[in-house]
Enzyme design. Sequence first.
Site, short mmCIF file in Angstrom:
data_model
loop_
_atom_site.label_atom_id
_atom_site.label_comp_id
_atom_site.label_asym_id
_atom_site.label_seq_id
_atom_site.Cartn_x
_atom_site.Cartn_y
_atom_site.Cartn_z
CG HIS A 162 -2.12 -0.84 1.11
ND1 HIS A 162 -3.05 -0.67 0.10
CD2 HIS A 162 -2.56 -1.88 1.87
CE1 HIS A 162 -4.01 -1.57 0.24
NE2 HIS A 162 -3.75 -2.32 1.30
CB CYS A 218 -2.17 3.73 -4.13
SG CYS A 218 -3.26 2.33 -4.47
#
Length: 369
Positions: A162, A218
């Site tokens: 992440h 991301c």
Amino acid sequence: MLMLVNCSNCHTPLQLPPGARSIRCAICQAVTQLADPRAVPSPPHNQYPPPASSGAAPPPSPYNHAPPGPPSNAHGRKKAVIVGISYKYSRHELKGCLNDAKCMKYLLINKFHFPEASILMLTEEETDPYRTPTKQNMRMALYWLVQGCQPGDSLLFHYSGHGSRQRNYNGDEVDGYDETLCPLDFETQGMIVDDEINASIVRPLPHGAKLHAIIDACHSGTVLDLPFLCRMSRSGQYVWEDHRPRSGVWKGTNGGEVFSFSGCDDDQTSADTSALSKITSTGAMTFCFIQAIERGHGATYGSILTAMRSAIRQAGGSSGGDFGGGVVTSLISMLVTGGSIGGMGGGFSQEPQLTACQPFDVHVKPFSL
């Protein structure tokens, strides 16, 4: 000459703008006051202090016991840190990150001849407590990566997990946000901010050394805080954007070369998907990077970036097509028995990015690890 001062709270090295009397740390937000900034000593040539999480002096690297790779030679050493975080049993769980880490290790050993002993893996499968992808272990692994770096060395940092972003308060981001990586324990220990990544593995890199970062997360477009970003124009041409902060703080190296392939732009999200391999879940960016290399598109930085963008756009717009076939299956097929099956289908949208310390012709500059 730029000066460094350690944050009064977390001791991260901060670059002091000329004439400044105080500076806010982008990592912990603490403000460090200086009576006379001209009295702050500049760092020795070719040396920057590594970031530390506590104490006045940086702790010794727990990876001193790890094999540093083969002895230095005329062609330099090869070292890599590979981080894959699945956040298993949490609401943040990802399916493909461990597969990404395994595939990248396989590629480095078999395609680019990295010695296995010089590759440091941080995943949840590791039994060594120093090699689980916690915030502290990731910090120390980055320190280990550049430790003892010499001209001719080739370093690689791969991260699959992440990523996020947070408000920037020291004015060194063009878009007003710091990009971050999320360690396994980020909910309790916090994220690793791009300023710290830059201070850890970018600024210390000496002349003649090379670092490649492959960040599948991301909001990862400028997560190394490199001065220049390469963007494809509507006409299909690659153009460079100047991301140097207005403060004049230099976010480049100490003479070395750094290149970062990121999964998407700073305001985009990356996909964890089985739409590409058709076999098991992987990060879209990692899969397309490996596929570009395996299918012979690795001659230049431009050819890699073009091949990656093409594969992601095709997979995002279609549920069919032969995106998992060909030689890249030699990497993915080894994961069928132990990899995670399933994940997202098609329909994702992301644009891989390339950042660097200096602009260059992406269609001409040869890619090499």
